[in-house]
Scaffold this motif. Structure first.
Motif, mmCIF file in Angstrom:
data_model
loop_
_atom_site.group_PDB
_atom_site.id
_atom_site.type_symbol
_atom_site.label_atom_id
_atom_site.label_comp_id
_atom_site.label_asym_id
_atom_site.label_seq_id
_atom_site.Cartn_x
_atom_site.Cartn_y
_atom_site.Cartn_z
ATOM 1 N N LYS A 46 40.960 34.227 31.573
ATOM 2 C CA LYS A 46 40.945 33.833 32.979
ATOM 3 C C LYS A 46 41.075 35.061 33.886
ATOM 4 N N LEU A 47 41.895 36.022 33.463
ATOM 5 C CA LEU A 47 42.069 37.241 34.255
ATOM 6 C C LEU A 47 40.768 38.022 34.371
ATOM 7 N N LEU A 48 39.943 37.969 33.333
ATOM 8 C CA LEU A 48 38.654 38.659 33.384
ATOM 9 C C LEU A 48 37.771 38.126 34.501
ATOM 10 N N VAL A 49 37.947 36.852 34.816
ATOM 11 C CA VAL A 49 37.099 36.202 35.824
ATOM 12 C C VAL A 49 37.624 36.434 37.232
ATOM 13 N N VAL A 50 38.948 36.500 37.390
ATOM 14 C CA VAL A 50 39.518 36.564 38.738
ATOM 15 C C VAL A 50 39.761 37.992 39.222
ATOM 16 N N LEU A 51 39.692 38.974 38.340
ATOM 17 C CA LEU A 51 39.937 40.352 38.750
ATOM 18 C C LEU A 51 38.638 41.138 38.894
ATOM 19 N N TRP A 52 38.679 42.148 39.769
ATOM 20 C CA TRP A 52 37.557 43.042 39.999
ATOM 21 C C TRP A 52 37.920 44.434 39.494
ATOM 22 N N ARG A 53 36.923 45.218 39.154
ATOM 23 C CA ARG A 53 37.148 46.543 38.599
ATOM 24 C C ARG A 53 36.254 47.561 39.302
ATOM 25 N N VAL A 54 36.857 48.677 39.706
ATOM 26 C CA VAL A 54 36.100 49.754 40.330
ATOM 27 C C VAL A 54 36.535 51.061 39.670
ATOM 28 N N GLU A 55 35.593 51.954 39.452
ATOM 29 C CA GLU A 55 35.892 53.237 38.811
ATOM 30 C C GLU A 55 35.954 54.335 39.860
ATOM 31 N N ILE A 56 37.025 55.131 39.787
ATOM 32 C CA ILE A 56 37.222 56.220 40.735
ATOM 33 C C ILE A 56 37.410 57.532 39.963
ATOM 34 N N VAL A 57 37.396 58.629 40.688
ATOM 35 C CA VAL A 57 37.567 59.941 40.067
ATOM 36 C C VAL A 57 39.048 60.262 39.973
ATOM 37 N N GLY A 58 39.500 60.559 38.750
ATOM 38 C CA GLY A 58 40.898 60.888 38.537
ATOM 39 C C GLY A 58 41.113 62.371 38.352
ATOM 40 N N LYS A 59 42.259 62.712 37.785
ATOM 41 C CA LYS A 59 42.611 64.104 37.543
ATOM 42 C C LYS A 59 41.660 64.726 36.531
ATOM 43 N N MET A 60 41.338 66.014 36.733
ATOM 44 C CA MET A 60 40.423 66.743 35.851
ATOM 45 C C MET A 60 39.044 66.084 35.797
ATOM 46 N N GLU A 61 38.659 65.432 36.924
ATOM 47 C CA GLU A 61 37.346 64.802 37.051
ATOM 48 C C GLU A 61 37.124 63.654 36.061
ATOM 49 N N LYS A 62 38.221 63.096 35.531
ATOM 50 C CA LYS A 62 38.086 61.950 34.640
ATOM 51 C C LYS A 62 37.774 60.695 35.449
ATOM 52 N N THR A 63 37.041 59.779 34.837
ATOM 53 C CA THR A 63 36.776 58.491 35.472
ATOM 54 C C THR A 63 37.878 57.526 35.073
ATOM 55 N N VAL A 64 38.575 56.978 36.062
ATOM 56 C CA VAL A 64 39.669 56.051 35.788
ATOM 57 C C VAL A 64 39.396 54.719 36.488
ATOM 58 N N PRO A 65 39.776 53.607 35.857
ATOM 59 C CA PRO A 65 39.531 52.299 36.454
ATOM 60 C C PRO A 65 40.643 51.881 37.409
ATOM 61 N N MET A 66 40.277 51.031 38.347
ATOM 62 C CA MET A 66 41.254 50.453 39.262
ATOM 63 C C MET A 66 40.947 48.962 39.390
ATOM 64 N N LEU A 67 41.975 48.137 39.316
ATOM 65 C CA LEU A 67 41.800 46.687 39.355
ATOM 66 C C LEU A 67 42.123 46.136 40.736
ATOM 67 N N LEU A 68 41.379 45.112 41.130
ATOM 68 C CA LEU A 68 41.570 44.459 42.423
ATOM 69 C C LEU A 68 41.666 42.959 42.219
ATOM 70 N N THR A 69 42.560 42.322 42.962
ATOM 71 C CA THR A 69 42.580 40.863 42.992
ATOM 72 C C THR A 69 41.547 40.406 44.024
ATOM 73 N N ASN A 70 41.293 39.103 44.062
ATOM 74 C CA ASN A 70 40.326 38.574 45.032
ATOM 75 C C ASN A 70 40.749 38.871 46.462
ATOM 76 N N SER A 71 42.054 38.723 46.757
ATOM 77 C CA SER A 71 42.533 38.960 48.121
ATOM 78 C C SER A 71 42.406 40.437 48.492
ATOM 79 N N MET A 72 42.665 41.315 47.545
ATOM 80 C CA MET A 72 42.495 42.750 47.807
ATOM 81 C C MET A 72 41.045 43.070 48.129
#
Length: 336
Positions: free
Chosen positions: A172-198
Motif C-alpha cells: 500500500k505504501l508503494l501506491v501512496v508515496l512518491w519518489r524523487v531523486e536528488i543529488v547527494g554528497k560526492m555527486e551521488k544520486t539519493v532518493p527522497m520520499l513524498l506523501t500525497n500532501s507533500m
C-alpha cells in the motif's frame, strides 16, 4: 600560539581548530608569494628562496610543534562530551508546526497569490522534507526543478513475485508515496520520499512560482529572491525556535540523521536492511557503521551490561544462544 589560546603547562589549545587552519593558511600564503616571485620581471630569486625555505621548515616542524597538540586537544574535548540528539517530542512539535503553517500558507497563496505566502510555504515545505527524510539540509535545499519534474510513484516493478514478498502495508505504501531523486554528497544520486500532501504543496509552489517573482533562470526548486536557493539550515533554526521545542538547537539535519541511525540500532536491522537504510541516507554501509552507528551510551549500559553482570554471577546459561535484547537478568543484580 597565543592567538589560539595555547596552555604551555597542559600543552592544550583553547581554539584547536584555529591552530590547524592557520597552518594551512600560512602554506597557501607562502606559495602565493613564491608564485609572485616567479612571475616577477625580473624574477625575485631571493623572495622565491625565502618562501621555499619557509614552506620546507613549516612541513618539518609544524606537525611536531603545533598540529599534534591541536589534534590532541580536539580528542580531549570529544572524550566524555555528551552526544545530545533531538528528542521525539521536539521533532513531533516541529513537524506539527510546519504542517499547520504550510496549510495556512497554502490557503493564502491560492487566495491572494502573494509573494509572502509563497515564501512561507517554500520554507515550511523545505523544513518538512528535511525532517521527514532525514536528509542533509544542503541536498534538499539544492534540489533542481528538473529533478522534481521527474517525480513518480514509488510502485517500482509490476512483477507479481516481487510484490508477493512485501506485506500488505508495504504494498500500500508503494501506491501512496512518491519518489524523487536528488543529488547527494560526492555527486551521488539519493532518493527522497513524498506523501500525497507533500507533493500537493510542492505542486503549488511550482504553479505559483512566476507569481512569486522567481526568476526564470533560477534552476533551484526552493528558490530565493536571487538566482540561488533557500538555506535549509536557516529554515530549521527559525522553525525550530518557533515551534516551542525544548531544545531547538538540536533540531538540525546532522542530529536528525544520527537520531535515525540510533533508532536503527535499537531495531537490530539485518545487513540487507542496513544497506537499504544507508543507501537511502546517501552513504555506503561502511560509513554508516563507522560514523552513524557508533555505540551509544544508552545501548552500552542497557545491553552490554547484561552480559557483564551475567558473567560476573557465573550465569553463562542465561546468555547461551541469545541476542543482547533477549538476555534477562534480575533487577537486583546491578546493585553494588
Amino acid at each position: 600560539m597565543e592567538l589560539c589560546g595555547f596552555d604551555h603547562v597542559t600543552k592544550l589549545y583553547g581554539i584547536p581548530s584555529l591552530a590547524l587552519k592557520v597552518g594551512h593558511s600560512l602554506k597557501i600564503t607562502a606559495n602565493i608569494l613564491k608564485g609572485n616571485a616567479l612571475m616577477a620581471d625580473p624574477r625575485d630569486v631571493e623572495l622565491e628562496q625565502r618562501c621555499s625555505a619557509f614552506v620546507e621548515l613549516k612541513d618539518m616542524k609544524w606537525e611536531e610543534d603545533i598540529s599534534t597538540h591541536a589534534h590532541r586537544t580536539l580528542s580531549e574535548k570529544k572524550r566524555n562530551n555528551p552526544k545530545l540528539l533531538p528528542v521525539t517530542e521536539d521533532i513531533v512539535a516541529l513537524l506539527q508546526y510546519v504542517k499547520n503553517e504550510s496549510q495556512k500558507s497554502e490557503v493564502a497563496l491560492e487566495k491572494y497569490e502573494s509573494k509572502g505566502a509563497w515564501k512561507q510555504l517554500n520554507e515550511t515545505c523545505l523544513t518538512h522534507l528535511i525532517v521527514f527524510n532525514r536528509k542533509r539540509q544542503g541536498e534538499v535545499s539544492k534540489m533542481k526543478v528538473v529533478d522534481y519534474k521527474k517525480v513518480k510513484r514509488a510502485e517500482g516493478t509490476d512483477d507479481a513475485l516481487f510484490k508477493k514478498a512485501l506485506s500488505p502495508l508495504e504494498q500500500k505504501l508503494l501506491v501512496v508515496l512518491w519518489r524523487v531523486e536528488i543529488v547527494g554528497k560526492m555527486e551521488k544520486t539519493v532518493p527522497m520520499l513524498l506523501t500525497n500532501s507533500m507533493k500537493d504543496r510542492l505542486d503549488k509552489l511550482m504553479k505559483y512560482r512566476k507569481a512569486a517573482g522567481v526568476h526564470n533562470d533560477n534552476p533551484y526548486f526552493f528558490a530565493n529572491e536571487s538566482l540561488s536557493y533557500r538555506r535549509g539550515t536557516d529554515c530549521l533554526r527559525v522553525h525550530g525556535e518557533a515551534c516551542g521545542a525544548k531544545n531547538p538547537q538540536l533540531l538540525r539535519s546532522t542530529k536528525l540523521r544520527k537520531q535515525l541511525a540510533v533508532v536503527s540500532q535499537v531495531m537490530s536491522l539485518e545487513n540487507n536492511e542496513l544497506d537499504l537504510l544507508a543507501t537511502f541516507m546517501g552513504h555506503d554501509i561502511k560509513t554508516h557503521r563507522e560514523y552513524y552507528r557508533l555505540p551509544s551510551e544508552t545501548l552500552q549500559v542497557a545491553r552490554i551490561s547484561k552480559v557483564l553482570l551475567a558473567m560476573e554471577n557465573g550465569d553463562v546459561d542465561a546468555i547461551d544462544g541469545k541476542g543482547l535484547a533477549d538476555i534477562q537478568i534480575e533487577e537486583n543484580e546491578g546493585e553494588i
